[in-house]
Design a protein around this motif. Structure first.
Motif, short mmCIF file in Angstrom:
data_model
loop_
_atom_site.label_atom_id
_atom_site.label_comp_id
_atom_site.label_asym_id
_atom_site.label_seq_id
_atom_site.Cartn_x
_atom_site.Cartn_y
_atom_site.Cartn_z
N HIS A 135 27.15 46.84 40.30
CA HIS A 135 25.76 46.65 39.31
C HIS A 135 25.98 47.68 38.06
N ALA A 136 26.05 47.02 37.17
CA ALA A 136 26.26 48.15 35.85
C ALA A 136 24.80 47.73 35.16
N GLU A 137 24.30 48.91 34.27
CA GLU A 137 23.23 48.86 33.34
C GLU A 137 23.48 49.78 32.16
N PHE A 138 23.04 49.47 31.01
CA PHE A 138 23.08 50.37 29.89
C PHE A 138 21.66 51.12 29.85
N ILE A 139 21.61 52.14 29.82
CA ILE A 139 20.61 53.01 29.67
C ILE A 139 20.77 53.87 28.51
N LEU A 197 26.45 53.84 30.08
CA LEU A 197 26.62 52.66 31.02
C LEU A 197 26.72 53.35 32.32
N TRP A 198 26.02 52.75 33.25
CA TRP A 198 26.14 53.22 34.74
C TRP A 198 26.59 52.06 35.56
N VAL A 199 27.55 52.28 36.32
CA VAL A 199 28.12 51.41 37.23
C VAL A 199 28.10 51.92 38.78
N VAL A 202 29.21 55.29 26.25
CA VAL A 202 29.47 53.88 25.92
C VAL A 202 30.29 54.04 24.40
N ALA A 203 30.04 54.99 23.59
CA ALA A 203 30.77 55.00 22.39
C ALA A 203 32.36 55.29 22.66
N THR A 204 32.79 55.96 23.57
CA THR A 204 33.93 56.10 23.97
C THR A 204 34.66 55.40 25.09
N GLN A 205 33.74 55.09 25.84
CA GLN A 205 34.17 54.24 27.22
C GLN A 205 34.73 55.38 28.19
N GLU A 206 34.52 56.52 27.99
CA GLU A 206 35.10 57.84 28.67
C GLU A 206 33.78 58.10 29.78
N GLU A 207 34.40 58.32 30.91
CA GLU A 207 33.43 58.62 32.02
C GLU A 207 32.91 60.01 31.86
N ILE A 208 31.72 60.05 31.88
CA ILE A 208 30.93 61.63 31.64
C ILE A 208 30.79 62.27 33.00
N THR A 209 30.49 61.56 34.16
CA THR A 209 30.25 62.03 35.29
C THR A 209 30.01 61.17 36.49
N LYS A 210 30.17 61.45 37.77
CA LYS A 210 29.80 60.78 38.84
C LYS A 210 28.87 60.88 39.53
N PRO A 233 34.24 39.17 40.13
CA PRO A 233 33.34 39.88 39.28
C PRO A 233 31.74 39.83 39.77
N GLU A 234 30.91 40.90 39.62
CA GLU A 234 29.63 40.84 40.08
C GLU A 234 28.58 41.44 39.17
N GLY A 235 28.73 43.00 38.95
CA GLY A 235 27.89 43.46 38.24
C GLY A 235 27.86 42.76 36.58
N MET A 236 26.84 42.63 36.09
CA MET A 236 26.68 42.31 34.65
C MET A 236 25.57 43.08 33.91
N ALA A 237 26.01 43.23 32.56
CA ALA A 237 24.87 44.07 31.79
C ALA A 237 25.42 43.63 30.44
N VAL A 238 24.46 43.78 29.57
CA VAL A 238 24.68 43.52 27.90
C VAL A 238 23.81 44.60 27.39
N SER A 239 24.48 45.23 26.29
CA SER A 239 23.91 46.49 25.42
C SER A 239 22.60 46.06 24.91
N PRO A 240 21.75 47.00 24.47
CA PRO A 240 20.56 46.68 24.17
C PRO A 240 20.50 46.02 22.40
#
Lengths: 388, 322
Positions: free
Chosen positions: B180-184, B190-192, B205-213, B136-143
């Motif tokens: 690395h992960a960040e909520f924006i 969520l960006w990873v 974030v709502a669906t945990q579906e990937e939007i794009t890369k 495990p490495e990247g960590m993020a918490v939603s606002p």
């Protein structure tokens, strides 16, 4: 772009079906022991579980990923003594699994790959660097996670070329694999515009642990002028006694001194320290190149299963050989399989016992596809036709 | 330099406003270099535990948390004195962490143990350990604090943790070696980043579906060496500055179009970064060259390199004016 579309499609499929049912992926690690060569030094014993521990770590890695995706892996261990016929056990194993990681001499690899039961299976050579297995004797069902001699010697010659060490001489051992390694060194020297001016076979059978200081200077006194002394002695029977005892004070490379290897404890960058640490927790020793090759084979299957959500050998073989496949191998670049002979392309660390000196491909050695293909047999020169 | 004593002598400036600082963890020196953002010079070097990597300040900047990876602890440091106040239980080999918006709970990635550890910084106890993927490495918490993310480098996933129950509720695949992960955008995306895969995956974030890369391509650098690692957002989350590891470049990504607009040459093996107060400057850690590159955000130009300790890893901004 295509790659991403494909990955997205798979990803969507996974989200839908992830936890629905468990996908079973049985693997086998099979060793046909090679008769061990006696060597002079007692310092580097061959671990009992060499190769096997790497496969076991790969399994543990796969299981962790699999538990989040409803994929379950198992690993059956089969060990066959050198004097026994490996084929009956191999046949039986292929009845239970289509993914077999092999730690065996080249002849056994071919015999197993040619079994009727092996057609349609995905076998991995995790032990042999033999060139013919990647060339005329290649098999469509046999992939290679162990590096070939040519990949290793190309790496060393890139380094010699980068250093402008153009004058080379070589001492060769008497084992068949020493001759193979020496032939690869010679071919790589030509490939990178260098010349091995002189090759001298090792002739002593005395115990060099006591005699090196007397014998080696005389033995090396008549070598042509050189920048680098190559030693082809795969088992490191005598190569270790050449260092500092040669007539001329020149660096040595090949089987001692600067060694081109697929893996070594001194590789610490690119997250490698974590792999070493997981391995030593499991096996209580350093990870050898064969452990790395077995680990990579098991992980390659795991990565392909993760990305395709399939345990079908034909589907996985196609994915492994496609441009979409990439394995994070802790060597700074994604690893992938060559579509023309099934060799896992990978960087080659150039190491001493205490440090990583450089990692090939070195800067400046370019290739139209990937710089990793400056190491080993490239597509235009391959004599392998089984992958067409 | 010689003018300074005169200025200090003026009574009105008897307690001069100390400039803001950038704190840099030096992985191979067991130190933190403190950079004065006005002068762009290292003004302090603080000794910390072994192999410091992740660093972050408490929300009020009263303490600094440091992942001392090889000491298997998180150190709590007084930023004024540089003294270690105490240590927190962290689980083995803490690499990176994130402080929950409640300013109390640290979510820590235990790289060697495939675990995320949740530590209460007030009671100094471990309140949960969550099994995640390998390394495990990247960590993020939603606002809003409801979701924590751990990315696992070898399992190649983002693990979604419900901070109420401290349990996983989703696991999504990303490309190889997520770092690395960040909520924006107010926590809607969520960006990873995936180092070996060479991409950033963008999730709804709502669906945990990937939007794009998001893909990266640096002229003259083989794609294998273009390896996105740390990234941070400019003011208003309009652009991301993305460290591209051994390609020695930082990419500027438009967060609306997901297009890369610029590549900026920085030091070698650029890893993480942080902004100054008004986000006009970004400071990148360059592990191999052992320095920090200062980039002017408006002009997108590197304006200075600052020598720090060996193998700078993390960066954390500290305001000193308030």
């Amino acid at each position: 772009m295509l790659k991403h579309l494909l990955a997205s499609a798979i990803f969507t499929a996974l989200c839908g079906a992830a936890m629905a049912e468990t996908l079973e992926v049985p693997l086998v690690w099979l060793r046909h022991a090679e008769p061990e060569r006696p060597v002079l030094s007692n310092l580097d014993p061959i671990p009992e579980d060499r190769g096997r521990a790497g496969a076991e770590l790969g399994l543990a890695d796969n299981l962790t990923t699999g538990k989040f995706l409803g994929q379950d892996y198992s690993l059956e261990i089969i060990e066959i003594a050198a004097e026994d016929d490996p084929l009956p056990d191999a046949r039986a194993a292929l009845g239970r699994s289509s993914f077999v990681v092999l730690d065996a001499p080249a002849a056994t690899l071919l015999a197993i790959a040619d079994l009727p039961e092996a057609q349609g299976a995905v076998l991995f050579n995790a032990s042999s660097s033999d060139m013919s297995l990647r060339g005329a004797d290649c098999r469509a069902n046999l992939l290679h996670t162990k590096t070939s001699f040519a990949m290793q010697t190309d790496a060393l010659m890139q380094f010699a070329q980068a250093k402008r060490w153009t004058d080379l001489v070589m001492i060769t051992g008497n084992a068949p694999e020493d001759a193979d390694f020496a032939a690869a060194l010679t071919a790589s020297a030509i490939k990178f515009g260098l010349e091995i001016a002189q090759t001298k076979p090792w002739i002593f059978d005395a115990d060099m642990r006591r005699n090196a200081a007397q014998e080696v200077p005389l033995f090396t006194q008549d070598l042509a002028d050189h920048d680098l002394l190559l030693v082809a002695d795969v088992a490191n029977d005598f190569a270790r006694y050449i260092a500092y005892n040669a007539w001329e004070p020149r660096p040595i490379a090949g089987s001692e001194g600067l060694r081109p290897v697929s893996w070594a404890p001194v590789v610490e960058q690119w997250g490698a320290a974590q792999l070493h640490s997981r391995f030593s927790d499991l096996a209580s020793r350093d990870m050898t190149p064969r452990d790395y090759a077995a680990w990579a084979a098991v992980r390659a299957v795991g990565e392909a299963v993760t990305r395709t959500n399939s345990a079908d050998p034909a589907t996985l073989r196609a994915y492994l050989l496609s441009d979409a496949f990439e394995l994070a191998g802790f060597k700074g670049r994604p690893l992938s399989f060559r579509s023309w002979n099934g060799q896992l392309r990978q960087p080659i660390p150039l190491v001493t016992r205490a440090a990583l000196v450089a990692q090939a491909p070195l800067e400046g050695f370019l290739h139209q596809r990937t710089e990793l293909d400056t190491l080993g047999i490239d597509q235009p020169e391959t004599t392998c036709t089984a992958f067409d | 330099m010689t003018y300074k004593p005169i200025l200090l002598a003026i009574p009105l400036l008897a307690t001069p406003a100390v400039a803001d600082e950038m704190w840099i963890s030096n992985e191979k020196d067991d130190t933190i270099s403190v950079i004065d953002i006005e002068t762009l010079e290292v003004v302090r070097t603080i000794e910390v535990g072994e192999r410091p990597r992740g660093i972050t300040f408490s929300k009020d900047y009263s303490v600094l948390y440091v992942c001392a990876s090889d000491s298997d602890t998180v150190q709590v440091i007084d930023p004024e004195s540089g003294e270690v106040l105490h240590e927190l239980p962290s689980g083995e080999d803490p690499e990176q962490f994130v402080l929950h918006p409640d300013n109390r709970h640290l979510y820590i990635a235990n790289e060697d143990d495939a675990i995320t550890t949740v530590v209460d910084t007030e009671t100094r106890t471990v309140v949960a350990q969550i099994s995640v993927g390998i390394e495990p490495e990247g960590m993020a918490v939603s606002p809003d604090g409801t979701i924590a993310i751990t990315t696992s480098e070898t399992t190649n996933m983002a693990h979604w943790i419900d901070t109420e129950t401290q349990e996983l509720f989703a696991n999504t695949l990303v490309d190889s070696r997520p770092r690395h992960a960040e909520f924006i955008k107010d926590g809607t995306e969520l960006w990873v980043s995936a180092e070996i895969g060479g991409t950033i995956s963008v999730f709804d974030v709502a669906t945990q579906e990937e939007i794009t890369k998001i893909d990266f391509a640096v002229d003259g650098v083989h794609p294998d060496r273009v390896q996105p690692v740390g990234f941070e957002m400019t003011a208003g989350d309009t652009h991301a500055f993305v460290a591209l590891g051994p390609s020695n470049h930082v990419a500027v990504v438009n967060a609306d179009t997901y297009e890369v607009e610029d590549y900026i040459l920085v030091g070698r093996r650029v890893w993480h970064m942080d902004f100054n107060a008004d986000r006009s400057l970004v400071f990148t850690t360059n592990g191999v060259s052992g320095d920090v590159t200062v980039i002017d955000v408006a002009s997108r130009e590197a304006i200075k390199s600052i020598k720090v300790g060996r193998f700078p890893w993390g960066a954390a901004f500290r305001p000193t004016d308030n």
